[in-house]
Design a protein around this motif. Sequence first.
Motif, PDB file in Angstrom:
ATOM      1  N   ASP A  30      38.537   5.788 -29.960  1.00 21.68           N
ATOM      2  CA  ASP A  30      39.392   6.892 -30.428  1.00 21.68           C
ATOM      3  C   ASP A  30      39.078   8.190 -29.683  1.00 21.68           C
ATOM      4  O   ASP A  30      39.985   8.981 -29.410  1.00 21.68           O
ATOM      5  CB  ASP A  30      39.219   7.109 -31.930  1.00 21.68           C
ATOM      6  N   ALA A  31      37.813   8.406 -29.351  1.00 21.42           N
ATOM      7  CA  ALA A  31      37.440   9.612 -28.606  1.00 21.42           C
ATOM      8  C   ALA A  31      38.067   9.586 -27.213  1.00 21.42           C
ATOM      9  O   ALA A  31      38.578  10.602 -26.736  1.00 21.42           O
ATOM     10  CB  ALA A  31      35.919   9.721 -28.512  1.00 21.42           C
ATOM     11  N   ALA A  32      38.054   8.425 -26.548  1.00 19.33           N
ATOM     12  CA  ALA A  32      38.675   8.299 -25.229  1.00 19.33           C
ATOM     13  C   ALA A  32      40.184   8.499 -25.327  1.00 19.33           C
ATOM     14  O   ALA A  32      40.792   9.174 -24.487  1.00 19.33           O
ATOM     15  CB  ALA A  32      38.362   6.933 -24.620  1.00 19.33           C
ATOM     16  N   ARG A  33      40.795   7.941 -26.354  1.00 19.41           N
ATOM     17  CA  ARG A  33      42.232   8.121 -26.562  1.00 19.41           C
ATOM     18  C   ARG A  33      42.564   9.592 -26.791  1.00 19.41           C
ATOM     19  O   ARG A  33      43.554  10.103 -26.268  1.00 19.41           O
ATOM     20  CB  ARG A  33      42.700   7.270 -27.755  1.00 19.41           C
ATOM     21  N   GLU A  34      41.719  10.292 -27.539  1.00 18.99           N
ATOM     22  CA  GLU A  34      41.932  11.714 -27.798  1.00 18.99           C
ATOM     23  C   GLU A  34      41.864  12.522 -26.501  1.00 18.99           C
ATOM     24  O   GLU A  34      42.668  13.441 -26.297  1.00 18.99           O
ATOM     25  CB  GLU A  34      40.899  12.232 -28.802  1.00 18.99           C
ATOM     26  N   ALA A  35      40.930  12.182 -25.632  1.00 10.82           N
ATOM     27  CA  ALA A  35      40.843  12.875 -24.334  1.00 10.82           C
ATOM     28  C   ALA A  35      42.139  12.678 -23.547  1.00 10.82           C
ATOM     29  O   ALA A  35      42.688  13.631 -22.984  1.00 10.82           O
ATOM     30  CB  ALA A  35      39.655  12.348 -23.530  1.00 10.82           C
ATOM     31  N   GLU A  86      35.641  11.063 -35.159  1.00  7.94           N
ATOM     32  CA  GLU A  86      34.702  10.697 -36.214  1.00  7.94           C
ATOM     33  C   GLU A  86      34.720   9.189 -36.466  1.00  7.94           C
ATOM     34  O   GLU A  86      33.905   8.682 -37.229  1.00  7.94           O
ATOM     35  CB  GLU A  86      35.037  11.447 -37.501  1.00  7.94           C
ATOM     36  N   GLU A  87      35.634   8.469 -35.791  1.00  3.46           N
ATOM     37  CA  GLU A  87      35.826   7.040 -36.052  1.00  3.46           C
ATOM     38  C   GLU A  87      35.167   6.120 -35.026  1.00  3.46           C
ATOM     39  O   GLU A  87      34.499   5.165 -35.393  1.00  3.46           O
ATOM     40  CB  GLU A  87      37.322   6.720 -36.115  1.00  3.46           C
ATOM     41  N   SER A  88      35.398   6.371 -33.708  1.00  2.00           N
ATOM     42  CA  SER A  88      34.894   5.443 -32.691  1.00  2.00           C
ATOM     43  C   SER A  88      34.945   6.069 -31.308  1.00  2.00           C
ATOM     44  O   SER A  88      35.635   7.066 -31.087  1.00  2.00           O
ATOM     45  CB  SER A  88      35.729   4.155 -32.679  1.00  2.00           C
ATOM     46  N   TRP A  89      34.231   5.434 -30.366  1.00  2.00           N
ATOM     47  CA  TRP A  89      34.297   5.891 -28.979  1.00  2.00           C
ATOM     48  C   TRP A  89      35.684   5.630 -28.400  1.00  2.00           C
ATOM     49  O   TRP A  89      36.181   6.424 -27.618  1.00  2.00           O
ATOM     50  CB  TRP A  89      33.230   5.194 -28.127  1.00  2.00           C
ATOM     51  N   TRP A 122      29.635   7.807 -22.669  1.00  2.00           N
ATOM     52  CA  TRP A 122      29.781   7.735 -24.120  1.00  2.00           C
ATOM     53  C   TRP A 122      28.568   8.427 -24.735  1.00  2.00           C
ATOM     54  O   TRP A 122      27.437   8.124 -24.379  1.00  2.00           O
ATOM     55  CB  TRP A 122      29.763   6.293 -24.617  1.00  2.00           C
ATOM     56  N   THR A 123      28.785   9.353 -25.655  1.00  4.77           N
ATOM     57  CA  THR A 123      27.682  10.006 -26.362  1.00  4.77           C
ATOM     58  C   THR A 123      28.088  10.169 -27.829  1.00  4.77           C
ATOM     59  O   THR A 123      29.235   9.904 -28.192  1.00  4.77           O
ATOM     60  CB  THR A 123      27.347  11.387 -25.756  1.00  4.77           C
TER      61      THR A 123
END
Length: 67
Positions: free
Chosen positions: A19-24, A14-17, A43-44
């Motif tokens: 952070d999304a990559a780090r989560e993956a 919910e914060e940034s792309w 990125w989407t």
Amino acid sequence: MTAVKVIRVMGTSEESWEDAAREAFLEASQTVDDISGINVERWTADVEDDEIVQYKATTEIAFPVEY
């Protein structure tokens, strides 16, 4: 002999792309040993009421496999 396997993992934030990559990466690292690289393929984002509500990073995670 060693080969490299690549899997596709999507992370969300919910914060940034970033952070999304780090989560993956963090999700993959729970079950995959010796990750040697990550490539962000796409990125989407989900949008509601003219605002980004969820960032998504589709990644390729590489790791060595022995055979």
